[in-house]
Motif scaffolding. Structure first.
Motif, mmCIF file in Angstrom:
data_model
loop_
_atom_site.group_PDB
_atom_site.id
_atom_site.type_symbol
_atom_site.label_atom_id
_atom_site.label_comp_id
_atom_site.label_asym_id
_atom_site.label_seq_id
_atom_site.Cartn_x
_atom_site.Cartn_y
_atom_site.Cartn_z
ATOM 1 N N LYS A 1 13.014 8.726 -9.290
ATOM 2 C CA LYS A 1 12.542 7.446 -10.218
ATOM 3 C C LYS A 1 13.834 6.409 -9.800
ATOM 4 C CE LYS A 1 10.801 9.910 -13.974
ATOM 5 N NZ LYS A 1 9.172 9.441 -13.955
ATOM 6 N N ILE A 2 13.320 4.878 -9.808
ATOM 7 C CA ILE A 2 13.976 3.853 -9.478
ATOM 8 C C ILE A 2 14.092 2.785 -10.587
ATOM 9 C CG2 ILE A 2 14.624 2.056 -7.597
ATOM 10 C CD1 ILE A 2 13.251 4.164 -5.715
ATOM 11 N N VAL A 3 14.832 2.199 -10.966
ATOM 12 C CA VAL A 3 14.729 1.163 -11.612
ATOM 13 C C VAL A 3 15.557 -0.123 -11.104
ATOM 14 C CG1 VAL A 3 17.249 1.446 -13.065
ATOM 15 C CG2 VAL A 3 15.354 0.096 -14.144
ATOM 16 N N PHE A 4 14.916 -1.419 -10.844
ATOM 17 C CA PHE A 4 15.358 -2.739 -10.449
ATOM 18 C C PHE A 4 15.693 -3.322 -11.550
ATOM 19 C CE2 PHE A 4 12.381 -1.122 -7.316
ATOM 20 C CZ PHE A 4 13.072 -1.463 -5.787
ATOM 21 N N ILE A 5 17.014 -3.868 -11.524
ATOM 22 C CA ILE A 5 17.466 -4.772 -12.409
ATOM 23 C C ILE A 5 17.598 -6.159 -11.856
ATOM 24 C CG2 ILE A 5 19.406 -5.668 -14.033
ATOM 25 C CD1 ILE A 5 20.472 -2.678 -13.936
ATOM 26 N N GLY A 6 16.616 -6.910 -12.146
ATOM 27 C CA GLY A 6 16.196 -8.118 -11.506
ATOM 28 C C GLY A 6 14.715 -8.073 -10.693
ATOM 29 N N GLY A 7 13.753 -8.912 -10.950
ATOM 30 C CA GLY A 7 12.376 -8.993 -10.501
ATOM 31 C C GLY A 7 12.245 -10.109 -9.485
ATOM 32 N N GLY A 8 13.258 -10.495 -8.906
ATOM 33 C CA GLY A 8 13.000 -11.581 -7.837
ATOM 34 C C GLY A 8 12.418 -11.112 -6.546
ATOM 35 N N ASN A 9 12.503 -12.076 -5.515
ATOM 36 C CA ASN A 9 11.713 -12.007 -4.205
ATOM 37 C C ASN A 9 11.981 -10.656 -3.427
ATOM 38 O OD1 ASN A 9 10.222 -14.177 -4.552
ATOM 39 N ND2 ASN A 9 11.687 -15.651 -3.312
ATOM 40 N N MET A 10 13.456 -10.265 -3.410
ATOM 41 C CA MET A 10 13.654 -9.258 -2.845
ATOM 42 C C MET A 10 13.386 -7.839 -3.472
ATOM 43 S SD MET A 10 14.872 -8.806 0.182
ATOM 44 C CE MET A 10 15.422 -10.374 0.532
ATOM 45 N N ALA A 11 13.481 -7.897 -4.884
ATOM 46 C CA ALA A 11 13.032 -6.707 -5.444
ATOM 47 C C ALA A 11 11.356 -6.536 -5.459
ATOM 48 C CB ALA A 11 13.322 -6.887 -7.131
ATOM 49 N N THR A 12 10.594 -7.748 -5.415
ATOM 50 C CA THR A 12 9.268 -7.420 -5.105
ATOM 51 C C THR A 12 8.873 -7.209 -3.798
ATOM 52 O OG1 THR A 12 8.975 -9.725 -6.892
ATOM 53 C CG2 THR A 12 7.101 -8.970 -5.346
ATOM 54 N N ALA A 13 9.679 -7.520 -2.867
ATOM 55 C CA ALA A 13 9.392 -6.852 -1.624
ATOM 56 C C ALA A 13 9.646 -5.553 -1.488
ATOM 57 C CB ALA A 13 10.073 -7.728 -0.744
ATOM 58 N N MET A 14 10.640 -4.971 -2.141
ATOM 59 C CA MET A 14 10.835 -3.577 -1.847
ATOM 60 C C MET A 14 9.840 -2.838 -2.971
ATOM 61 S SD MET A 14 15.095 -3.617 -2.131
ATOM 62 C CE MET A 14 15.475 -2.147 -1.891
ATOM 63 N N LEU A 15 9.344 -3.382 -4.102
ATOM 64 C CA LEU A 15 8.311 -2.560 -4.868
ATOM 65 C C LEU A 15 7.094 -2.408 -3.770
ATOM 66 C CD1 LEU A 15 8.589 -4.342 -8.339
ATOM 67 C CD2 LEU A 15 9.176 -2.039 -7.740
ATOM 68 N N GLY A 16 6.848 -3.793 -3.224
ATOM 69 C CA GLY A 16 5.454 -3.342 -2.334
ATOM 70 C C GLY A 16 5.865 -2.412 -1.427
ATOM 71 N N GLY A 17 6.856 -2.561 -0.817
ATOM 72 C CA GLY A 17 7.091 -1.531 0.429
ATOM 73 C C GLY A 17 7.158 0.050 -0.141
ATOM 74 N N LEU A 18 7.689 0.293 -1.251
ATOM 75 C CA LEU A 18 7.926 1.603 -1.699
ATOM 76 C C LEU A 18 6.580 2.336 -2.135
ATOM 77 C CD1 LEU A 18 10.949 1.105 -4.031
ATOM 78 C CD2 LEU A 18 11.056 2.466 -2.124
ATOM 79 N N LEU A 19 5.668 1.372 -2.723
ATOM 80 C CA LEU A 19 4.279 1.808 -2.986
ATOM 81 C C LEU A 19 3.491 2.063 -1.692
ATOM 82 C CD1 LEU A 19 3.757 -0.734 -6.004
ATOM 83 C CD2 LEU A 19 3.773 1.705 -6.049
ATOM 84 N N GLN A 20 3.770 1.164 -0.791
ATOM 85 C CA GLN A 20 3.074 1.540 0.350
ATOM 86 C C GLN A 20 3.562 2.774 1.208
ATOM 87 O OE1 GLN A 20 3.647 -1.749 3.376
ATOM 88 N NE2 GLN A 20 1.638 -2.538 2.998
ATOM 89 N N GLN A 21 4.805 3.121 1.041
ATOM 90 C CA GLN A 21 5.375 4.534 1.456
ATOM 91 C C GLN A 21 4.903 5.430 0.738
ATOM 92 O OE1 GLN A 21 9.680 4.531 1.698
ATOM 93 N NE2 GLN A 21 9.638 3.660 3.951
ATOM 94 N N GLY A 22 4.189 5.339 -0.262
ATOM 95 C CA GLY A 22 3.554 6.449 -1.275
ATOM 96 C C GLY A 22 4.375 6.710 -2.556
ATOM 97 N N TYR A 23 5.383 6.016 -2.932
ATOM 98 C CA TYR A 23 6.121 6.234 -4.273
ATOM 99 C C TYR A 23 4.968 5.793 -5.258
ATOM 100 C CZ TYR A 23 10.758 6.601 -2.176
ATOM 101 O OH TYR A 23 11.771 6.993 -1.515
ATOM 102 N N ALA A 24 5.192 6.621 -6.503
ATOM 103 C CA ALA A 24 4.524 6.368 -7.565
ATOM 104 C C ALA A 24 4.743 5.264 -8.417
ATOM 105 C CB ALA A 24 4.078 7.498 -8.367
ATOM 106 N N ALA A 25 3.779 4.514 -8.709
ATOM 107 C CA ALA A 25 4.051 3.172 -9.679
ATOM 108 C C ALA A 25 4.655 3.750 -10.874
ATOM 109 C CB ALA A 25 2.754 2.498 -9.967
#
Length: 268
Positions: A2-26
């Motif tokens: 489980k991962i928590v992002f503190i801050g939801g800006g552009n870089m966090a958004t990019a990493m969220l999309g990448g992690l989901l593409q890699q198969g991480y569960a939302a």
């Protein structure tokens, strides 16, 4: 994990999309973001759980600090107790590990990262340094997360992060500057804006693909294009007279020095 992002800006958004593409569960991904509109956007786009800044952090294995550097000291101090025991990855530019560790109360498991903007299209290059309290397992976890948005280069000394900042962190701007100049030259030579961009962007795209696919050094590739007495030789000679290469190298040194200065300023 489980991962928590503190801050939801552009870089966090990019990493969220990448992690989901890699198969991480939302449902294993959380974002703490003070802006309600941004929270709604992230929840709608990615299906992740979003939280306001004034609620307790969820229990996670990893926390990624993705706030602006000027906000990091306050955020770290406020969340020091909640972050204890977690792997903490900071992608805030210019914040030294010792300062972050001090704000967190000491002895935190930390990874310091310098990403770059091509991470937004999963083509980033991130420089990373493993803190003294983190271990090889933490490095592997951080690598998997960072690889969701591109490549990761680990450095052996923290001061090398300033050099990473100067090369890959600021580097996209250097490339865009050269592209901008090539577009301007195309316009001066009579092409319309659309064709000028096609010529310049396509040339960069093709040259990068060729360099990545070739075993030759870029200097060798340059020589193969440069016939003695030809058009390319004339252009490169003029660029050398103008100090283009020396200017790029000097610019990178200036960026590295400024990165160190900013770290001093932000760490106070």
């Amino acid at each position: 994990m489980k991962i928590v992002f503190i801050g939801g800006g552009n870089m966090a958004t990019a990493m969220l999309g990448g992690l989901l593409q890699q198969g991480y569960a939302a449902n294993d991904l959380y974002v703490v973001e003070p802006d309600a509109g941004k929270r709604a956007q992230l929840a709608s786009e990615f299906g992740v759980t979003t939280l306001a800044a004034d609620v307790p952090l969820p229990a996670t294995d990893v926390a990624i600090l993705a706030v602006k550097p000027q906000q990091l000291a306050e955020v770290a101090r406020n969340q020091a107790g909640a972050l204890a025991g977690r792997l903490v990855i900071s992608i805030a530019a210019g914040i030294r590990m010792a300062d972050l560790d001090r704000w967190l109360g000491g002895r935190a498991r930390l990874v310091r990262v310098m990403p770059n903007t091509p991470a937004l299209v999963r083509a980033g290059v991130s420089g990373a340094w493993l803190g003294p309290q983190a271990d090889i397992a933490d490095r592997e976890v951080a690598s998997r997360i960072l690889q969701s948005v591109g490549q990761v280069v680990w450095v052996e000394q923290e001061q090398q992060i300033d050099a990473i900042t100067a090369i890959s962190g600021s580097g996209p701007a250097y490339v865009f500057h050269f592209m901008e100049s090539l577009v301007a030259a195309a316009r001066e030579l009579g092409f319309d804006a659309t064709t000028a961009r096609q010529l310049a962007y396509g040339t960069f795209d093709g040259a990068i693909k060729l360099a990545m696919a070739s075993d030759d050094e870029v200097g060798t590739l340059r020589e193969k294009v440069t016939s003695k007495g030809g058009t390319t030789a004339a252009a490169l000679a003029r660029m050398n007279e103008a100090g283009v290469q020396a200017g790029i190298v000097a610019g990178a040194h200036a960026a590295c020095a400024r990165a160190a200065e900013l770290a001093d300023e932000l760490g106070k």
